[in-house]
Design a protein around this motif. Structure first.
Motif, PDB file in Angstrom:
ATOM      1  N   UNK A  17       1.043  -1.114  -0.188  1.00  0.00           N
ATOM      2  CA  UNK A  17      -0.036   0.073  -0.150  1.00  0.00           C
ATOM      3  C   UNK A  17       0.845   1.183  -0.041  1.00  0.00           C
ATOM      4  N   UNK A  18       0.778   2.055  -0.990  1.00  0.00           N
ATOM      5  CA  UNK A  18       1.752   3.227  -1.284  1.00  0.00           C
ATOM      6  C   UNK A  18       1.387   4.325  -0.022  1.00  0.00           C
ATOM      7  N   UNK A  19       0.327   4.076   0.610  1.00  0.00           N
ATOM      8  CA  UNK A  19       0.112   5.205   1.767  1.00  0.00           C
ATOM      9  C   UNK A  19       0.581   4.587   3.016  1.00  0.00           C
ATOM     10  N   UNK A  20       0.955   3.254   3.130  1.00  0.00           N
ATOM     11  CA  UNK A  20       1.440   2.821   4.440  1.00  0.00           C
ATOM     12  C   UNK A  20       2.712   2.520   4.525  1.00  0.00           C
ATOM     13  N   UNK A  21       3.086   1.143   4.027  1.00  0.00           N
ATOM     14  CA  UNK A  21       4.538   0.718   4.106  1.00  0.00           C
ATOM     15  C   UNK A  21       5.511   1.559   3.383  1.00  0.00           C
ATOM     16  N   UNK A  58       9.087   0.399   6.936  1.00  0.00           N
ATOM     17  CA  UNK A  58       8.809   0.948   8.147  1.00  0.00           C
ATOM     18  C   UNK A  58       8.552  -0.192   9.066  1.00  0.00           C
ATOM     19  N   UNK A  59       8.645  -0.328  10.256  1.00  0.00           N
ATOM     20  CA  UNK A  59       8.630  -1.965  11.275  1.00  0.00           C
ATOM     21  C   UNK A  59       7.057  -1.520  11.792  1.00  0.00           C
ATOM     22  N   UNK A 107      13.049  -0.761  20.069  1.00  0.00           N
ATOM     23  CA  UNK A 107      13.070  -0.425  18.742  1.00  0.00           C
ATOM     24  C   UNK A 107      13.021   1.180  18.504  1.00  0.00           C
ATOM     25  N   UNK A 108      11.940   1.529  18.902  1.00  0.00           N
ATOM     26  CA  UNK A 108      11.500   2.974  18.478  1.00  0.00           C
ATOM     27  C   UNK A 108      12.593   3.910  18.996  1.00  0.00           C
ATOM     28  N   UNK A 109      12.900   3.872  20.019  1.00  0.00           N
ATOM     29  CA  UNK A 109      14.181   4.501  20.481  1.00  0.00           C
ATOM     30  C   UNK A 109      15.373   4.822  19.735  1.00  0.00           C
ATOM     31  N   UNK A 110      15.718   3.515  19.018  1.00  0.00           N
ATOM     32  CA  UNK A 110      16.842   3.549  18.154  1.00  0.00           C
ATOM     33  C   UNK A 110      16.712   4.014  16.808  1.00  0.00           C
ATOM     34  N   UNK A 111      15.110   3.564  16.366  1.00  0.00           N
ATOM     35  CA  UNK A 111      14.919   3.833  14.959  1.00  0.00           C
ATOM     36  C   UNK A 111      13.598   4.502  14.755  1.00  0.00           C
ATOM     37  N   UNK A 112      13.394   5.728  15.238  1.00  0.00           N
ATOM     38  CA  UNK A 112      12.360   6.299  15.383  1.00  0.00           C
ATOM     39  C   UNK A 112      11.716   6.584  14.231  1.00  0.00           C
ATOM     40  N   UNK A 113      12.448   7.067  13.013  1.00  0.00           N
ATOM     41  CA  UNK A 113      12.145   7.375  11.786  1.00  0.00           C
ATOM     42  C   UNK A 113      11.798   5.961  11.074  1.00  0.00           C
ATOM     43  N   UNK A 114      11.730   4.929  11.480  1.00  0.00           N
ATOM     44  CA  UNK A 114      11.404   3.723  10.822  1.00  0.00           C
ATOM     45  C   UNK A 114      10.082   2.739  11.635  1.00  0.00           C
ATOM     46  N   UNK A 115       9.511   3.488  12.542  1.00  0.00           N
ATOM     47  CA  UNK A 115       8.499   3.047  13.412  1.00  0.00           C
ATOM     48  C   UNK A 115       7.388   3.002  12.296  1.00  0.00           C
ATOM     49  N   UNK A 116       6.391   1.987  12.175  1.00  0.00           N
ATOM     50  CA  UNK A 116       5.423   2.059  11.455  1.00  0.00           C
ATOM     51  C   UNK A 116       4.222   1.825  12.428  1.00  0.00           C
ATOM     52  N   UNK A 117       3.498   0.637  12.615  1.00  0.00           N
ATOM     53  CA  UNK A 117       2.253   0.730  13.657  1.00  0.00           C
ATOM     54  C   UNK A 117       2.615  -0.553  14.523  1.00  0.00           C
ATOM     55  N   UNK A 118       3.067   0.336  16.002  1.00  0.00           N
ATOM     56  CA  UNK A 118       3.554  -0.619  16.991  1.00  0.00           C
ATOM     57  C   UNK A 118       2.662  -0.459  18.003  1.00  0.00           C
ATOM     58  N   UNK A 119       2.081  -1.828  18.302  1.00  0.00           N
ATOM     59  CA  UNK A 119       1.216  -2.188  19.342  1.00  0.00           C
ATOM     60  C   UNK A 119       1.934  -2.799  20.428  1.00  0.00           C
ATOM     61  N   UNK A 120       2.178  -2.107  21.603  1.00  0.00           N
ATOM     62  CA  UNK A 120       2.691  -2.282  22.889  1.00  0.00           C
ATOM     63  C   UNK A 120       1.808  -2.986  23.858  1.00  0.00           C
ATOM     64  N   UNK A 121       1.576  -4.507  23.864  1.00  0.00           N
ATOM     65  CA  UNK A 121       0.376  -4.789  24.771  1.00  0.00           C
ATOM     66  C   UNK A 121       0.882  -5.461  26.184  1.00  0.00           C
ATOM     67  N   UNK A 122       0.532  -4.820  27.192  1.00  0.00           N
ATOM     68  CA  UNK A 122       1.166  -5.130  28.718  1.00  0.00           C
ATOM     69  C   UNK A 122       2.509  -4.606  28.624  1.00  0.00           C
ATOM     70  N   UNK A 123       2.540  -3.392  28.862  1.00  0.00           N
ATOM     71  CA  UNK A 123       3.537  -2.603  28.780  1.00  0.00           C
ATOM     72  C   UNK A 123       4.486  -2.615  29.922  1.00  0.00           C
ATOM     73  N   UNK A 124       5.659  -2.647  29.668  1.00  0.00           N
ATOM     74  CA  UNK A 124       7.000  -2.495  30.692  1.00  0.00           C
ATOM     75  C   UNK A 124       7.113  -1.029  30.822  1.00  0.00           C
ATOM     76  N   UNK A 125       7.745  -0.641  32.035  1.00  0.00           N
ATOM     77  CA  UNK A 125       8.375   0.645  32.138  1.00  0.00           C
ATOM     78  C   UNK A 125       9.730   0.809  32.108  1.00  0.00           C
ATOM     79  N   UNK A 126      10.511   1.271  30.957  1.00  0.00           N
ATOM     80  CA  UNK A 126      11.834   1.212  30.915  1.00  0.00           C
ATOM     81  C   UNK A 126      12.739   2.343  31.906  1.00  0.00           C
TER      82      UNK A 126
END
Length: 519
Positions: free
Chosen positions: A35-39, A226-227, A242-261
């Motif tokens: 999809x040209x509007x997503x990935x 994007x991931x 991953x988002x911290x290392x590669x913020x510009x490569x973040x796509x749709x990230x679901x973080x379920x049952x989250x940890x606090x870094x």
């Protein structure tokens, strides 16, 4: 209990991961249109190219093959063992996928991770996510998993033999005197020494940061700019890293049952202890309302006292199980905690406690064995080995020695009158680790990342709800989705509200409104 911070998806999902096994057919390696509007991002937003020293890895081609599970393909991904020395030894990582089923335009690849650390993402994909995720999501994504370095099929960390692990899991983790304290310390030392002996070269290189960098190589090799990712439990820390290392490569990230870094190892362990107490309170309230509750028909508090009484009795006189292993306090505690991950296990726990209190401990032992992933032949998967290896690299140890653990017991008992003492001492395991920690507690903001969806369950035993609140607040683009319920993680656990919100985000890129709550 064993290594703390064992964070993973619910027992139901993990059990499903071992059930769907049969022959598998191959498939074309040609990518379906994206999809040209997503990935495919706009040219101005495209991520930067791979570093020159890593181009060999970013440019590799995966050789997909049948892997023995219907509909799935497998391949091997190469990555540097040490990213500081990319020309040095390599590590080989197991990858699996099932292609997008259609209809609809393919969005890209959706990487999944079930948590742990130490859970097999490949098993999770082939046994659950690749067949059990909602059909509209599977229609438009290639579902992909990689076993993280040191886990399962990816050059696994090994530490103890089956009999050695049996002995380790039975060590008293609520020492009453100096002799028992020395025995507990010796067990942690033997565990660490076994890991160093059997996994010397890989052991210093299984951190979450290194695994996140492996994920970026896989993203590129799969052809995605994007991931897109769903991480559960510990998988949320991996996704946030991953988002911290590669913020510009973040796509749709679901973080379920989250940890606090941002939390230290001590605070993470103590918070998780409080989470198990919250989950036990919900179980106890349900139990005492039933006439056959093995912990009485009084109040949740009296049920907690009854369980503590049973633990003390098992410490003094372990319960027979019909085999050579006896059910002492440590294994009994593990069995109860195993059932806290999913409220569907509560009936099984009531029955197991009824039998154990009556003098027959095999059912509660079976729950403990499921937690440790002990096989019927007495062997163990590498879950607990990888769990310790990753945790002990990601954060400095909670304690410098047993005196610190002893001092911490009151604060843990305040967090959980039922489980506090044992979990306080369990946090001593990383004190003797042979590889120095490379991570430190810190806030993750991931400035510039696309919207990230953080999901928290209000009575989650393993990842307390306030961790999700904290992570969503830290992330510059974080949105919190709240599930008011029991059990560990929320996606696919029966809430149409949760599932609809996550599916909409994965398919359309639109997170739910801030503050959305589901039940």
């Amino acid at each position: 209990m064993d290594s703390r911070r064992l964070l993973r998806t619910s027992a139901t999902a993990l059990a499903a991961a071992g059930l769907i096994l049969s022959g598998c057919t191959g498939g074309s390696d040609a990518a379906a249109p994206a999809d040209p509007g997503t990935t495919r991002a706009r040219a101005a937003d495209r991520p930067s190219p791979a570093p020159e020293a890593l181009k060999e890895f970013y440019g590799q081609k995966l050789a997909w093959r049948d892997c023995g599970t219907a509909g799935f393909q497998c391949a091997t991904l190469r990555a540097p063992l040490d990213y500081a020395k990319p020309a040095g030894p390599e590590i080989r990582l197991a990858v699996s996928r099932v292609r997008a089923s259609g209809p609809g335009t393919r969005i890209g690849s959706l990487l999944v991770n079930p948590g742990g650390p130490g859970g097999s993402a490949v098993d999770y994909l082939q046994g659950y996510a690749g067949v059990g995720y909602p059909e509209p999501v599977r229609a438009r994504y290639d579902m992909v998993a990689v076993d993280p370095r040191g886990v399962a099929r990816s050059e696994p960390v090994e530490c103890l033999t089956g009999p050695e692990m049996d002995a380790y899991t039975q060590v008293d983790q609520t020492p009453d005197d100096q002799a028992e304290t020395k025995a507990l310390v010796a067990s942690f030392q033997r565990f660490a020494e076994g890991c160093e002996k059997r996994t010397d070269e890989v052991l210093p290189h299984v951190s979450t940061v290194e695994t996140a960098r492996d994920m970026d190589i896989l993203r590129a090799v799969l052809g995605d700019e994007r991931l897109h990712y769903v991480g559960a439990s510990y998988g949320t820390f991996l996704g946030a890293t991953y988002a911290e290392l590669f913020p510009g490569r973040v796509g749709r990230l679901v973080l379920d049952g989250a940890m606090d870094p941002s939390l230290s190892a001590l605070d993470l362990n103590r918070d998780q202890t409080a989470g198990f107490e919250t989950a036990f309170g919900a179980f106890a309230a349900d139990c005492v309302a039933r006439p056959d509750c093995p912990l009485g028909t009084g109040t949740p508090e009296s049920a907690g006292e009854a369980l503590k009484k049973f633990f003390r009795a098992a410490d003094a006189a372990p319960v027979p199980t019909g085999e050579s292993r006896l059910l002492g306090e440590s294994l009994a505690t593990t069995g109860v905690i195993a059932a806290m991950y999913d409220e569907s296990a509560w009936p099984q726990l009531r029955e197991a406690l009824t039998r154990a209190i009556g003098g027959e401990g095999s059912a509660l032992l079976a729950l403990a064995d499921s937690y440790y992933e002990r096989e019927p032949d007495g062997s163990y998967t590498n879950l607990m080995f990888a769990n310790a290896a990753v945790n002990c690299l990601d954060l400095p140890p909670a304690y410098q020695g047993p005196a610190d653990a002893e001092k911490a017991v009151p604060s843990f008992e305040k967090a959980s009158p039922v489980f506090g003492a044992g979990l306080a001492w369990a946090a001593l395991n990383c004190t003797y680790w042979p590889a120095e920690a490379t991570g430190r507690p810190h806030r993750i903001t991931a400035e510039g990342a696309a919207p990230i969806l953080v999901v928290g369950t209000t009575r989650d035993p393993a990842t307390p709800y306030r961790w999700a609140e904290s992570l969503a607040d830290q992330l510059s683009s974080g949105t919190l989705l709240t599930y008011e319920g029991d059990g560990h993680t929320a996606y696919g656990r029966g809430s149409d509200c949760v599932d609809t919100a996550i599916n909409t985000y994965l398919l359309e890129g639109t997170p739910p409104p801030a503050g959305k709550r589901c039940s």
